[in-house]
Each structure stands twice: as structure tokens, then as C-alpha cells.
Scaffold this active site. Structure first.
Site, PDB file in Angstrom:
ATOM      1  N   HIS A  14       0.843  -1.197   0.000  1.00  0.00           N
ATOM      2  CA  HIS A  14       0.000   0.000   0.000  1.00  0.00           C
ATOM      3  C   HIS A  14       0.884   1.254   0.000  1.00  0.00           C
ATOM      4  O   HIS A  14       2.086   1.200   0.203  1.00  0.00           O
ATOM      5  CB  HIS A  14      -0.981   0.018   1.177  1.00  0.00           C
ATOM      6  CG  HIS A  14      -0.369   0.216   2.527  1.00  0.00           C
ATOM      7  ND1 HIS A  14      -1.116   0.304   3.678  1.00  0.00           N
ATOM      8  CD2 HIS A  14       0.917   0.348   2.925  1.00  0.00           C
ATOM      9  CE1 HIS A  14      -0.321   0.483   4.719  1.00  0.00           C
ATOM     10  NE2 HIS A  14       0.913   0.516   4.302  1.00  0.00           N
ATOM     11  N   CYS A  33       5.393   5.340   5.193  1.00  0.00           N
ATOM     12  CA  CYS A  33       4.247   4.720   4.511  1.00  0.00           C
ATOM     13  C   CYS A  33       3.745   5.559   3.336  1.00  0.00           C
ATOM     14  O   CYS A  33       2.857   5.144   2.605  1.00  0.00           O
ATOM     15  CB  CYS A  33       3.119   4.451   5.502  1.00  0.00           C
ATOM     16  SG  CYS A  33       3.401   2.959   6.493  1.00  0.00           S
ATOM     17  N   HIS A  39       4.950   0.107  -0.517  1.00  0.00           N
ATOM     18  CA  HIS A  39       5.789  -0.803   0.276  1.00  0.00           C
ATOM     19  C   HIS A  39       4.875  -1.910   0.775  1.00  0.00           C
ATOM     20  O   HIS A  39       3.651  -1.794   0.710  1.00  0.00           O
ATOM     21  CB  HIS A  39       6.424  -0.052   1.457  1.00  0.00           C
ATOM     22  CG  HIS A  39       5.398   0.507   2.388  1.00  0.00           C
ATOM     23  ND1 HIS A  39       4.761   1.685   2.135  1.00  0.00           N
ATOM     24  CD2 HIS A  39       4.842   0.006   3.505  1.00  0.00           C
ATOM     25  CE1 HIS A  39       3.868   1.902   3.076  1.00  0.00           C
ATOM     26  NE2 HIS A  39       3.886   0.900   3.931  1.00  0.00           N
ATOM     27  N   HIS A  41       3.585  -5.143   3.550  1.00  0.00           N
ATOM     28  CA  HIS A  41       3.460  -5.606   4.935  1.00  0.00           C
ATOM     29  C   HIS A  41       3.059  -7.076   4.928  1.00  0.00           C
ATOM     30  O   HIS A  41       2.330  -7.526   4.027  1.00  0.00           O
ATOM     31  CB  HIS A  41       2.371  -4.843   5.687  1.00  0.00           C
ATOM     32  CG  HIS A  41       2.713  -3.421   5.974  1.00  0.00           C
ATOM     33  ND1 HIS A  41       3.608  -3.042   6.948  1.00  0.00           N
ATOM     34  CD2 HIS A  41       2.275  -2.274   5.403  1.00  0.00           C
ATOM     35  CE1 HIS A  41       3.696  -1.728   6.970  1.00  0.00           C
ATOM     36  NE2 HIS A  41       2.905  -1.229   6.035  1.00  0.00           N
ATOM     37  N   ASP A  79      -4.893 -10.643  -0.454  1.00  0.00           N
ATOM     38  CA  ASP A  79      -3.565 -11.267  -0.417  1.00  0.00           C
ATOM     39  C   ASP A  79      -2.810 -11.033  -1.728  1.00  0.00           C
ATOM     40  O   ASP A  79      -3.355 -11.264  -2.818  1.00  0.00           O
ATOM     41  CB  ASP A  79      -3.719 -12.766  -0.159  1.00  0.00           C
ATOM     42  CG  ASP A  79      -2.388 -13.442   0.137  1.00  0.00           C
ATOM     43  OD1 ASP A  79      -1.494 -12.789   0.702  1.00  0.00           O
ATOM     44  OD2 ASP A  79      -2.242 -14.631  -0.208  1.00  0.00           O
ATOM     45  N   HIS A  80      -1.564 -10.576  -1.588  1.00  0.00           N
ATOM     46  CA  HIS A  80      -0.709 -10.278  -2.746  1.00  0.00           C
ATOM     47  C   HIS A  80      -1.309  -9.215  -3.664  1.00  0.00           C
ATOM     48  O   HIS A  80      -1.123  -9.250  -4.881  1.00  0.00           O
ATOM     49  CB  HIS A  80      -0.357 -11.561  -3.520  1.00  0.00           C
ATOM     50  CG  HIS A  80       0.641 -12.406  -2.790  1.00  0.00           C
ATOM     51  ND1 HIS A  80       0.310 -13.151  -1.687  1.00  0.00           N
ATOM     52  CD2 HIS A  80       1.960 -12.601  -2.992  1.00  0.00           C
ATOM     53  CE1 HIS A  80       1.390 -13.774  -1.246  1.00  0.00           C
ATOM     54  NE2 HIS A  80       2.409 -13.462  -2.008  1.00  0.00           N
ATOM     55  N   GLU A 124      -0.246  -5.061  11.498  1.00  0.00           N
ATOM     56  CA  GLU A 124       0.479  -4.626  10.307  1.00  0.00           C
ATOM     57  C   GLU A 124       1.949  -5.040  10.433  1.00  0.00           C
ATOM     58  O   GLU A 124       2.653  -5.202   9.443  1.00  0.00           O
ATOM     59  CB  GLU A 124       0.354  -3.108  10.167  1.00  0.00           C
ATOM     60  CG  GLU A 124       0.636  -2.594   8.782  1.00  0.00           C
ATOM     61  CD  GLU A 124       0.310  -1.121   8.664  1.00  0.00           C
ATOM     62  OE1 GLU A 124      -0.675  -0.803   7.965  1.00  0.00           O
ATOM     63  OE2 GLU A 124       1.004  -0.293   9.271  1.00  0.00           O
TER      64      GLU A 124
HETATM   65 NI    NI Z   1       2.591   0.729   5.543  1.00  0.00          NI
END
Ligand code: NI
Length: 141
Positions: A14, A33, A39, A41, A79-80, A124
């Protein structure tokens, strides 16, 4: 009343930013972020349901069924994925852990069978997590 939790994991990317903020304000607000190209998580999601133990099964609900529900309604959709652009239920929303937890609640709460959704806990990272208990959590602690 007893509480039963299913834990699942997913990976997603995100970028946190508000398009109405200046670049400087986005950077000051979201820090790392706000990286322009995003990036990732490794998220951990814990879904807790509360209810009564059913006498003839000894269970509140079937954890396999709860797992299937969370997998289908949430994990398979995020997911992904890039949470800013790939997930229809997140369109127009800043994909913070807080907002993800609220959206996951809204997806799951009407679909829980046998018991009532009590809590969404979304990690996270190992050290950063949020808890959401819906709007009607008074008296449940
Ligand atoms: Ni983040």
C-alpha cells in the site's frame, strides 16, 4: 459467553496518502508509509467470534467454516494485492490498518454463522496492530 479466534495471514502493499494533502503534508503525516511507489506488509488478521457453547458439539461454531468465510470474504481479496488499486471495497479509502479492520468487520459481521463477531485484530507488523469491535461494543468487555 466464550470467545473463539481464527488467525490468518496475508501479504499486501500500500501507499498511505491523502490526495487532498500537499506532498509535504502527506510526507509529514504518513512518513515511510507515504513512499510514492508503495511498500509491503505481512499482515496477521485475528477474527474473534463470541457465543455460547452448543451442547451437542461442544463448540461455539465450526472453525473450519469460520476459516473458509474469512478466506473467501477477506484474504482472497487482499492477499498479494496493492490495497490502493486492486481491492474494490477499498476504493477511495486510505488503506491504514484502522480502515482495513473496519472494512473487514463490515464484510464479515453479517455473514458469521453461530455466534456474533466480537473483534477484528489486525497486525500490520509484530509491534503495530489495531482492534475494532464495531460500533456496538459497549458492555461486551
Ligand atoms: Ni505501511
Amino acid at each position: 459467553m466464550i470467545f473463539i479466534t481464527k488467525k490468518l495471514e496475508f501479504c499486501a502493499s500500500h501507499r498511505l496518502y491523502n490526495p487532498e494533502f500537499s506532498d509535504e503534508k502527506n510526507q509529514a503525516t504518513f512518513g515511510l508509509c507515504n513512499n510514492p511507489n508503495g511498500h509491503g506488509h505481512n499482515y496477521t488478521l485475528e477474527v474473534t467470534v463470541c457465543g455460547e457453547v452448543v451442547e451437542d458439539t461442544g463448540m461455539v461454531l465450526d472453525l473450519k467454516a469460520l476459516k473458509g468465510l474469512v478466506q473467501n470474504e477477506v484474504i482472497d481479496k487482499v492477499d498479494h494485492k496493492n490495497l490502493n488499486v486492486d481491492v474494490s471495497f477499498l476504493t477511495g479509502i486510505i488503506p491504514t490498518a484502522e480502515n482495513l479492520a473496519i472494512k473487514f468487520w463490515d464484510l464479515l459481521e453479517p455473514r458469521i454463522q453461530g455466534g456474533r463477531l466480537y473483534q477484528i485484530k489486525l497486525f500490520e507488523s509484530d509491534r503495530n496492530f489495531v482492534i475494532y469491535r464495531g460500533e456496538n461494543c459497549e458492555g461486551l468487555d
